[in-house]
Design an enzyme around this catalytic site. Structure first.
Site, PDB file in Angstrom:
ATOM      1  CE1 TYR A 121       0.101   1.921   4.283  1.00  0.00           C
ATOM      2  CE2 TYR A 121       0.612  -0.394   4.591  1.00  0.00           C
ATOM      3  CZ  TYR A 121       0.613   0.903   5.063  1.00  0.00           C
ATOM      4  OH  TYR A 121       1.119   1.194   6.305  1.00  0.00           O
ATOM      5  CB  CYS A 122       1.554   3.946  -1.817  1.00  0.00           C
ATOM      6  SG  CYS A 122       0.397   4.005  -3.201  1.00  0.00           S
ATOM      7  CB  ALA A 123      -0.539   8.288  -0.619  1.00  0.00           C
ATOM      8  CB  ILE A 176      -2.843   4.808   3.867  1.00  0.00           C
ATOM      9  CG1 ILE A 176      -3.124   4.876   5.374  1.00  0.00           C
ATOM     10  CG2 ILE A 176      -2.317   6.147   3.385  1.00  0.00           C
ATOM     11  CD1 ILE A 176      -2.833   3.626   6.101  1.00  0.00           C
TER      12      ILE A 176
END
Length: 148
Positions: A105-107, A134
């Site tokens: 996951y990232c932003a 996220i």
């Protein structure tokens, strides 16, 4: 007469709701079957935050990886995740094993998607990408840790 029309509408609504719900159940069964095929083929599986939360609960062997920067991670992270910056992945500076299931996951999902593609090309066989990152995780009210 008016009472019959009202009851007919209720019956119609109940039937429609049942039809929709049965379709959703079948759809989730099909989705689960498709994910099994994708895992066998080494494809990247895009999953929603709710699906990711369930996967984290069910799979003790799952490694949850945050590919964002250290500064971003301090603002909010998924509990139990580890920090492996995208740059380290692209420079092969990780000790990740290609037979371990990964949830990236990232932003918002773009960087983790790129990292997932890179890892797939390196032979990783079970990769999940958190759709919406996220940001979507938090929008859905799922828990995060701060200052990690």
């Amino acid at each position: 007469m008016m009472m019959r029309k009202f009851n007919g509408n209720i019956i119609f609504i109940l039937l429609l709701a049942g039809w929709i719900l049965s379709g959703l159940c079948k759809q989730s069964e099909v989705l689960a079957a498709e994910q099994q095929v994708l895992k066998k083929e080494g494809a990247i599986i895009a999953i929603s935050p709710k699906e990711a939360q369930e996967l984290i609960k069910q799979r003790e062997d799952l490694l949850v990886i945050d590919v964002r920067t250290a500064r971003e991670r301090k603002r909010a992270a998924i509990a139990g995740s580890i920090h492996v910056p995208m740059q380290d992945i692209f420079q092969n500076k990780t000790s990740l094993k290609n037979d371990q299931p990964l949830l990236l996951y990232c932003a918002v999902g773009g960087r983790s998607s790129a990292a997932a593609y890179w890892l797939q090309k390196k032979g990783f066989t079970e990769i999940y990408n958190l759709v919406g990152g996220i940001s979507e995780w938090q929008k859905q009210g799922l828990p995060v840790v701060v200052g990690k």
